[in-house]
Enzyme design. Structure first.
Site, PDB file in Angstrom:
ATOM      1  N   CYS A  97       0.725  -1.235   0.130  1.00 30.66           N
ATOM      2  CA  CYS A  97       0.088   0.166   0.092  1.00 30.66           C
ATOM      3  C   CYS A  97       1.068   1.408  -0.094  1.00 30.66           C
ATOM      4  O   CYS A  97       0.290   2.209  -0.544  1.00 30.66           O
ATOM      5  CB  CYS A  97      -0.911   0.085   1.420  1.00 30.66           C
ATOM      6  SG  CYS A  97      -0.121   0.021   2.763  1.00 30.66           S
ATOM      7  N   HIS A 116      -1.640   2.121   7.690  1.00 32.09           N
ATOM      8  CA  HIS A 116      -1.980   1.761   6.203  1.00 32.09           C
ATOM      9  C   HIS A 116      -2.079   2.942   5.448  1.00 32.09           C
ATOM     10  O   HIS A 116      -2.340   3.952   6.089  1.00 32.09           O
ATOM     11  CB  HIS A 116      -3.466   0.889   6.266  1.00 32.09           C
ATOM     12  CG  HIS A 116      -3.879   0.947   5.019  1.00 32.09           C
ATOM     13  ND1 HIS A 116      -3.368  -0.267   4.047  1.00 32.09           N
ATOM     14  CD2 HIS A 116      -5.205   1.500   4.254  1.00 32.09           C
ATOM     15  CE1 HIS A 116      -4.247  -0.032   2.866  1.00 32.09           C
ATOM     16  NE2 HIS A 116      -4.998   0.931   2.960  1.00 32.09           N
TER      17      HIS A 116
END
Length: 628
Positions: A298, A585
């Site tokens: 990510c 994240h």
């Protein structure tokens, strides 16, 4: 995975596809002893691999008879070519120096060939079994049309595998549901293939999983970039060995030459294919496609989504214009593999985006190949751990800069700088330093991403000033320990002078001793693309969660610089970090056409829910483009 590679790539030699007579004609006039012996060495390696495969592996399974005949014929061809090079050419060419490595190599090759007993079994098999008219069924590569491929996979019993070198000018994309793209390993040499490495070299995790299920298909269709693809033989062996390991029969394997650059024209009847050349004229701001999260990628996905919105960069990558400017001399770069991987990724994203719009699909793309290329250069990106997205961004920009040739016809302008470098010629010093840098390093990456910053030291005793200039591509801003602030407060902090007192006193070159001084930073050259880091992890212990309020239009004209421009910027990308340093994240907001903002969270992409959603309290890296 190891691949067959010709000894002299520029000669285009294809050892397994040339028959013996053609091979003898080609090498009949060769007098270079080194080339003859190195070619013999390669042929012996190939021959040994094939004999080991034939006599140790294939005897445990009922293999397709035509495939066996073909492999025996190829192995015998290798033996005949070796015999010609080692014995016949040895009689013609007697000028080999004594007591050299070449002499030792020749003796080793002669001994290996004389003592080989496999040839007896090969000749026996060929005398009793091989019908020469029926061999070469697999290595015969024919051109195929897209419609034929479509009809072949309609029954869902066939799988298409597109195998193409990563540095070809063709584009790579899936055209059917059951299709797999495999890239060769970087810098590999031939011994034999390995099925696990084939799985790792698939273009996405989804395709790797599909390849593991290959046994459920009755037919394997290999699509190759050229009719004489040199990896075809070991690729065939890899599949046969895999089915042997499963103790199942080898299915039908067919090889075809699929020229994507010619084939992917819009078909009115099928409506399945669109012209890949047309995407060079598409507005890159139409790219709306998610990226799969490949082993905690990510941190890469969010940066890629933002960088590909830079028109100048995207145009270069989509058109492949960078291929003529790759710097193969620089020993520290990736020899173009990283920028090529990024280009292939964007080209795939463009086509996937267009396909999604045409057929109302949600197809995603994968950055796995780019991740692998980056991992070969920097071990930081060779793991499955979460990394810092800004570090990846800086690495990617620097790698593209290193991959491209540098230097231009820019020359350092004549200036009136004298030996006394004081305040009155500060602008000239900055100008001179910048053009000196451009003369050696200029390319598109410098033009887009790099600016210049001055570190100014001022002696409080004699008022002497020292100016040091350096290039930068990221503006890192310290955040205050407050719940919220405006970005200009952080920029003011960046410009605020620092007093050097006590143990931190500066050794003034004019006073020749340590003196109290002030130090401040000043941007003397603003880049076209301004990347701003909101430094939330400055102490490497805790995350600063300050909500920094940043405007869509950033006006920096109040901050002095040496240029005759007004530095105003328009926001086009934001990467956000949620969670902690240990468990976080990344996602991104990207500005698309007609000022529409989209949120990208790996494979998921959607329009923003409300107008200013992209002004996020989780913002970590901001991307601004200078307003011309």
């Amino acid at each position: 995975m190891d691949l067959i590679e010709p000894i002299a790539p520029n000669n285009g030699i294809n050892y397994f596809s040339k028959d013996v007579n053609s091979f003898i004609l080609e090498y009949g006039n060769v007098t270079d002893v080194g080339r003859l012996l190195s070619t013999s060495s390669l042929l012996l390696n190939h021959y040994n691999e094939l004999t080991k495969f034939l006599f140790q592996t294939l005897n445990v399974i009922d293999c397709n008879r035509l495939y066996l005949d073909e492999l025996y014929k190829i192995t015998y061809d290798y033996y005949q070519k070796l015999f010609y090079l080692i014995f016949v050419k040895d009689k013609i060419n007697n000028n080999l120096p004594l007591n050299t490595e070449l002499t030792q190599l020749r003796n080793t090759l002669r001994t290996s060939l004389i003592n080989d007993v496999s040839i007896i079994r090969i000749r026996k098999y060929m005398r009793n079994n091989v019908n020469l008219q029926e061999t070469r069924c697999f290595l015969e590569v024919n051109r195929i049309e897209t419609r034929e491929l479509q009809s072949a996979v309609q029954s869902n019993t066939s799988i298409i595998i597109e195998y193409r070198p990563f540095d070809t000018s063709g584009t790579n994309n899936e055209y059917f549901n059951d299709s797999i793209i495999i890239y060769p390993s970087i810098g590999s040499e031939f011994t034999t293939f390995d099925f696990e490495t084939l799985i790792q070299n698939c273009s996405s995790t989804k395709q790797s999983l599909l390849l593991k299920e290959i046994s459920k298909f009755n037919e394997i269709i290999l699509c190759l970039p050229s009719p004489d693809f040199i990896q075809l033989l070991p690729l065939f062996i890899t599949f046969v060995k895999y089915f042997i390991s499963l103790n199942t029969s080898v299915p039908s394997i067919k090889a075809y030459y699929l020229n994507l650059n010619d084939l992917v024209k819009q078909s009115e009847t099928s409506g399945q294919i669109f012209n890949t050349n047309s995407f060079t004229n598409q507005n890159n701001k139409n790219i709306i496609v998610g990226l799969e999260n490949e082993y905690n990628s990510c941190y890469m996905n969010c940066i890629i989504q933002c960088l590909l919105e830079i028109n100048e960069l995207s145009s270069m990558l989509i058109s492949n214009s960078f291929l003529n400017n790759i710097d193969y001399i620089n020993p520290k770069n990736s020899k173009g593999t990283i920028i090529t991987a990024l280009a292939r990724l964007e080209q795939t994203m463009v086509k996937s985006s267009l396909s999604n719009k045409m057929f109302d699909q949600q197809k995603t793309s994968s950055c796995l190949q780019l991740k692998k290329c980056c991992g070969t250069i920097n071990q930081m990106f060779n793991s499955n751990h979460e990394e810092d997205c800004l570090e990846f961004c800086e690495f990617l920009i620097n790698s593209m800069h290193d991959d491209l040739k540098k230097g231009t016809f820019i020359r350092v302008p004549q200036t009136n700088i004298n030996g006394n470098k004081n305040q009155k010629n500060f602008e000239e010093q900055a100008y001179f330093a910048w053009y000196s840098y451009l003369e050696k390093e200029f390319n598109l990456i410098v033009e887009l991403f790099q600016g210049q910053m001055a570190s100014i030291l001022h002696c409080q005793y004699c008022l002497y000033q020292s100016n040091t200039f350096q290039v930068f591509s990221t503006l890192s801003l310290t955040l205050p320990p407050h719940p919220s602030c405006y970005i200009h407060e952080c920029i003011n902090q960046f410009y605020r002078p620092e007093n050097l007192m006590g143990n931190n006193e500066w050794e003034c070159s004019n006073c020749k001793m340590k003196r109290p001084a002030t130090q401040r930073l000043q941007i003397t050259k603003f880049p076209k693309i301004l990347i701003v880091q909101l430094n939330r992890f400055s102490n490497y212990m805790n995350k600063n969660t300050c909500y920094v309020k940043y405007p869509p239009i950033l006006d920096l004209s109040v901050y002095r610089n040496t240029e005759n421009i007004i530095p105003k910027y328009s926001l086009f990308g934001v990467t956000c970090h949620t969670g902690t340093m240990d468990a976080g994240h990344y996602s991104s907001y990207v500005k698309k056409q007609e000022d529409s903002w989209w949120h990208f969270d790996d494979a998921k992409c959607r329009p923003v829910h409300f107008a200013n959603e992209f002004i996020s309290p989780n913002a970590y890296v901001l991307f601004y483009k200078m307003i011309e």
